[in-house]
Write a protein that holds these residues in place. Sequence first.
Motif, PDB file in Angstrom:
ATOM      1  N   GLN A   1       0.825  -1.206   0.000  1.00  0.00           N
ATOM      2  CA  GLN A   1       0.000   0.000   0.000  1.00  0.00           C
ATOM      3  C   GLN A   1       0.863   1.262   0.000  1.00  0.00           C
ATOM      4  O   GLN A   1       0.512   2.263  -0.632  1.00  0.00           O
ATOM      5  N   LEU A   2       2.013   1.217   0.692  1.00  0.00           N
ATOM      6  CA  LEU A   2       2.932   2.359   0.647  1.00  0.00           C
ATOM      7  C   LEU A   2       3.371   2.628  -0.796  1.00  0.00           C
ATOM      8  O   LEU A   2       3.399   3.776  -1.246  1.00  0.00           O
ATOM      9  N   ARG A   3       3.701   1.561  -1.527  1.00  0.00           N
ATOM     10  CA  ARG A   3       4.118   1.736  -2.923  1.00  0.00           C
ATOM     11  C   ARG A   3       2.975   2.305  -3.762  1.00  0.00           C
ATOM     12  O   ARG A   3       3.203   3.160  -4.630  1.00  0.00           O
ATOM     13  N   ALA A   4       1.765   1.838  -3.505  1.00  0.00           N
ATOM     14  CA  ALA A   4       0.605   2.360  -4.234  1.00  0.00           C
ATOM     15  C   ALA A   4       0.429   3.854  -3.960  1.00  0.00           C
ATOM     16  O   ALA A   4       0.114   4.634  -4.872  1.00  0.00           O
ATOM     17  N   ASN A   5       0.645   4.263  -2.720  1.00  0.00           N
ATOM     18  CA  ASN A   5       0.508   5.682  -2.387  1.00  0.00           C
ATOM     19  C   ASN A   5       1.623   6.515  -3.004  1.00  0.00           C
ATOM     20  O   ASN A   5       1.397   7.664  -3.403  1.00  0.00           O
TER      21      ASN A   5
END
Length: 198
Positions: free
Chosen positions: A86-90
């Motif tokens: 999710q960090l990468r998606a953000n």
Amino acid sequence: MTPVRNQLRIIGGRWRGRRLTFPDQAGLRPTPDRVRETLFNWLAPVMPGARCLDAFSGSGALGFEAASRGAGEVVMLERASTVARQLRANVRLLDCPAIAIHETDSLRWLSAAGRPFDVVFLDPPYDDGLLAPSMALLQSRGWVGPGSHVYLEAARRDGFPDLPQGWELVRDKTAGQVRYGLVLVSVSDLDGASSGPG
């Protein structure tokens, strides 16, 4: 669908007001808005262009806030794969190449020799006893140097562990059940620092 409650809001800088989602994960709790506002007021003079480490990223609240406020480089460490994803998606959502995500155990990553960061955020899960070993590795492995700032966050009931040689707590506050503070590192070498892993 991610529940609305699993959102954090960037409170200042380039992405002020942007909301980012994060997954359900035991122990994951974004640093509260009021605490972040105080912290980044403290760091305002050093944030533009700073090299920052968010050592226990979780939701990414501190790292994303730093990038929004002009940090030149932000390294985020997160060992849970769903959270790192999710960090990468953000990061993609914000289109911010200055942020690098490492899916790794933080203590293992810090055990390698490094070069100093200007700002380090230490906000580990409160009950895991990670502040003291993290600080020791930052010191002994070269991740901080003279003029580095280290943010500490802990449960108010526990307080902070003893600081390494040459570290000075220059700001210290509480908010509800949270104690948080800012350390200035003044050591010019590693003499007397605790030794790193063998």
